[in-house]
Enzyme design. Structure first.
Site, PDB file in Angstrom:
ATOM      1  N   ASP A 357       0.849  -1.179   0.000  1.00  7.14           N
ATOM      2  CA  ASP A 357       0.000   0.000   0.000  1.00  7.14           C
ATOM      3  C   ASP A 357       0.895   1.242   0.000  1.00  7.14           C
ATOM      4  O   ASP A 357       2.116   1.157   0.104  1.00  7.14           O
ATOM      5  CB  ASP A 357      -0.948  -0.011   1.201  1.00  7.14           C
ATOM      6  CG  ASP A 357      -2.242   0.742   0.926  1.00  7.14           C
ATOM      7  OD1 ASP A 357      -2.243   1.656   0.070  1.00  7.14           O
ATOM      8  OD2 ASP A 357      -3.261   0.432   1.569  1.00  7.14           O
ATOM      9  N   GLU A 560     -10.904   6.666   4.268  1.00  3.76           N
ATOM     10  CA  GLU A 560      -9.924   6.018   5.142  1.00  3.76           C
ATOM     11  C   GLU A 560     -10.056   6.507   6.586  1.00  3.76           C
ATOM     12  O   GLU A 560     -11.149   6.786   7.076  1.00  3.76           O
ATOM     13  CB  GLU A 560      -8.513   6.205   4.579  1.00  3.76           C
ATOM     14  CG  GLU A 560      -8.350   5.583   3.201  1.00  3.76           C
ATOM     15  CD  GLU A 560      -6.911   5.479   2.747  1.00  3.76           C
ATOM     16  OE1 GLU A 560      -6.068   5.000   3.532  1.00  3.76           O
ATOM     17  OE2 GLU A 560      -6.628   5.856   1.599  1.00  3.76           O
TER      18      GLU A 560
END
Length: 676
Positions: A357, A560
């Site tokens: 990521d 997020e």
């Protein structure tokens, strides 16, 4: 201008001859044809081999070119044979370049060529200066031309988070966020959405989608709850598989059988939906609460709740998996070899490549050198750097030269990346040609598909006094709430910006626009964001009371950990709007726009009917379709709805069915019918 694309087999044959000549063969070496790029000319000085040997653009850390004799390219017909033939010719610098993924604003096309970069990405908001489909295609093609200008001409993969359609592209079709698709629970719909998303991506030259999220969120206070299909493991697996197939398969079911297919990514491995509240140490814009935290669960729970969707994705042929920022019992996933290699590869049989990521390896304990060594040895094949690519390349090169990362491990990673590129057809089709016509982006067919998805996703929680469906000929309708006429709020995060943005950010129809479209031509539909309608008077001078009020309450856009919420509260302005609209309407319909269950306990008594429209995307008419009974309500809650955040996290094994400790609504709840 379209250029003829050099056959990969022919390219490998010519390269093999050149390599052999450099090793001391007596026959003269023929120059390679020019690569596929508008800048290419016929002069031998501009061939890939000549460019690679140029003193101005010398290969960083390049070693001598190895002899390609293991598998002769002329007889290499299978994907594996072709990959091995190419791998045998690559220098260490070229291999490490393939393992490097860079954010597009941090690199020039010249450095893509110079460092043999294997992948470029757009992060949230990473659009070209002019955000149009045509400019996206031009931007991606510029990076692709640079990759094709390298010595071996290996195409790059361009990646984006097209998690609910190609939402980063203005005027693209934006589908409901995954929470809404979980409420719809329609596998065939998922497959069609996957195919439509792939086509709109491929039309802009993008062939890699960082989706789907196959997390199983266990605490809805998590800011990524809307990216999950639901709290139930089987539901997540059931919907992720057809979506992956829609992205990766053509109409006949052939994997990567068309340039209009794209690479899917199952993410984030593993248990990102199981982190404990308060365990995160990340702070971006605000302190995170759950996102990137620690899943403090035993192995049995890890395997029972969070692992099955990955097995389903692997069985469906997913080509890439992304590692999670999160930890499992204190061990960061990006360095967990037992899970990344032992479980994902050796146990589940994953054969694609594993990508990190965004700066994910930087969160490992230790210095940057140890971060790189640990992550690569744990099983990360490609690193989303995303900025300091020169430092990463130099560090990994040093790690190989000192023996901390083996050459075999490098070859293993690059082999996986090249295999996926070959399977995608990047070596067989001109990667500079879009996989679908540019008119595919935001097409009417795709918008109608999105509208279908919206109406199937809406959940009816309450319906008293036969309020719904609304009568088509309702004379006067008041509509309130900022979210009722704001396409950005309606879409949510991961849109034209990472966090999303309120306002007129893309083409689409708001809920207010949908109500006006679907209601009778002579109906009067009045809108005020604050719900102030007391200035409207009747014939006697009294306040004009609407037959129906539609109050739209909404979470504001987030993504997020920025969306992690301790209380799941709606904006205070929305709560006041509902009361005003209640006082101005004979009957009140409450419409909830949210990426998860939110606190509506005090609003329930004010409303005659309550519907949850989640984050429906660009086609707000789908909400109006079910409000007016053109289609029935069929959606079911994919998450348990709490009375308050104090009940969280739920113990799903001992959830009371009634009483004050029971949830407001159980998962799976949804009234049906209400259809003219």
């Amino acid at each position: 201008m379209k250029k003829a694309y050099l056959s990969p087999v022919l390219l490998l044959v010519l390269l093999a001859g050149l390599v052999a000549g450099c090793a001391g063969m007596q026959e003269p070496v023929q120059p390679l044809p020019a690569p596929v790029t508008p800048a290419a000319v016929a002069s031998p000085a501009n061939t890939p081999a000549a460019a690679a040997l140029s003193t101005d653009d010398a290969q960083p850390n390049a070693s001598s070119v190895p002899d390609a004799t293991a598998v002769h390219p002329a007889v290499a017909t299978s994907v594996d044979d072709r990959v091995e033939a190419l791998l045998a010719q690559m220098t260490l610098a070229e291999k490490i370049g393939q393992m490097t993924q860079v954010e597009k604003n941090s690199i020039t096309p010249k450095d893509v060529t110079r460092y043999f970069i294997g992948s470029v990405l757009s992060g949230g908001g990473g659009s070209p200066p002019r955000n149009t489909p045509e400019d996206w295609l031009a931007m991606v093609s510029g990076f692709q031309e640079a990759a094709l200008s390298t010595r071996l001409g290996i195409p790059l993969l361009y990646g984006v988070d097209a998690v609910h359609g190609t939402a980063a592209v203005v005027d693209a079709t934006v589908f409901p966020q995954n929470v809404g698709l979980g409420a719809a629970d329609d596998p065939d719909l998922m497959r069609r959405i996957g195919a439509a998303t792939a086509a709109e991506m491929a039309a802009t030259g993008i062939r890699w989608n960082f989706g789907p999220v196959v997390a199983v969120p266990q605490d809805i206070r998590w800011g990524r709850t809307y990216e999950g299909y639901g709290e139930n493991t089987e539901l997540v697996s059931r919907l992720a598989v057809p979506y992956i197939e829609g992205l990766q398969e053509d109409a006949s079911g052939q994997r990567f059988g068309s340039p209009a297919t794209v690479l899917a990514t199952a993410k984030h491995f593993l248990a990102d939906g199981g982190t404990a509240f308060g365990s995160s140490t990340t702070e971006i814009i605000k302190p995170y609460l759950l996102d990137q935290g620690d899943a403090q669960i035993d192995e049995a729970t890890l395997r029972r709740v969070h692992l099955p969707p990955y097995q389903a994705a692997v069985d469906a042929g997913v080509g890439s998996v992304m590692a999670s920022f999160s930890s499992w019992n204190g061990v960061k996933m990006h360095g967990n070899r037992d899970l990344l290699t032992g479980v994902l590869r050796d146990e589940l049989g994953f054969e694609g490549f594993l990508v990190s990521d965004w700066q994910g390896i930087d969160q490992l304990p230790g210095d940057y050198y140890s971060d790189v060594v640990t992550a690569i040895n744990a099983g990360i094949d490609m690193v989303m750097v995303p900025y300091g690519y020169k430092l990463f390349i130099d560090t990994l090169t040093q790690a190989v030269e000192t023996g901390d990362v083996s050459q075999a491990r490098i070859d293993e990673a690059v082999r996986r990346i090249l295999r996926v590129k070959a399977e995608l057809g990047l070596f067989d089709h001109d990667p500079l040609e879009p996989g679908a016509p540019i008119e595919t982006v935001g097409s009417l067919d795709h918008r109608e598909l999105a509208r279908e998805a919206v109406r199937k996703s809406v959940v009816l929680l309450k319906n008293e006094r036969e309020t719904l469906p609304l009568v088509h000929a309702t004379p006067l309708i008041y509509v309130g709430g900022e979210g009722a006429d704001d396409i950005g709020i309606q879409i949510g995060g991961w849109s034209t910006e990472w966090q999303g943005a309120a306002g007129d950010i893309t083409a689409g129809t708001t809920i207010l626009g949908g109500i006006k479209e679907v209601s009778a031509p002579d109906a009067l539909v009045l809108y005020d964001a604050a719900g102030r309608f007391d200035s409207y008077t009747n014939a006697t001078g009294g306040q004009l009371i609407a037959d129906v009020g539609v109050a739209v309450v909404a979470e504001r856009p987030y993504a997020e950990g920025v969306g992690d919420s301790a209380d799941l509260a709606l904006p205070a302005a929305d709560l006041a709007m509902v009361q005003r609209l209640r006082d101005s309407s004979n009957r009140l319909v409450l419409v909830v726009l949210a990426g998860r269950p939110v606190d509506i306990t005090d609003l329930l008594p004010l409303a005659d009917a309550v519907v949850v429209a989640w984050l429906p995307g660009t086609e707000g008419q789908g909400v109006a379709d079910v409000l007016f009974g053109r289609y029935p309500f069929t959606g079911k809650l994919p998450y348990t709805w709490p009375r308050s955040a104090d009940q969280l996290p739920f113990d799903f094994s001992a959830l009371p069915a009634d009483g004050p400790d029971a949830p407001l609504f159980p998962a799976g709840f949804g009234l049906e019918g209400a259809h003219h």
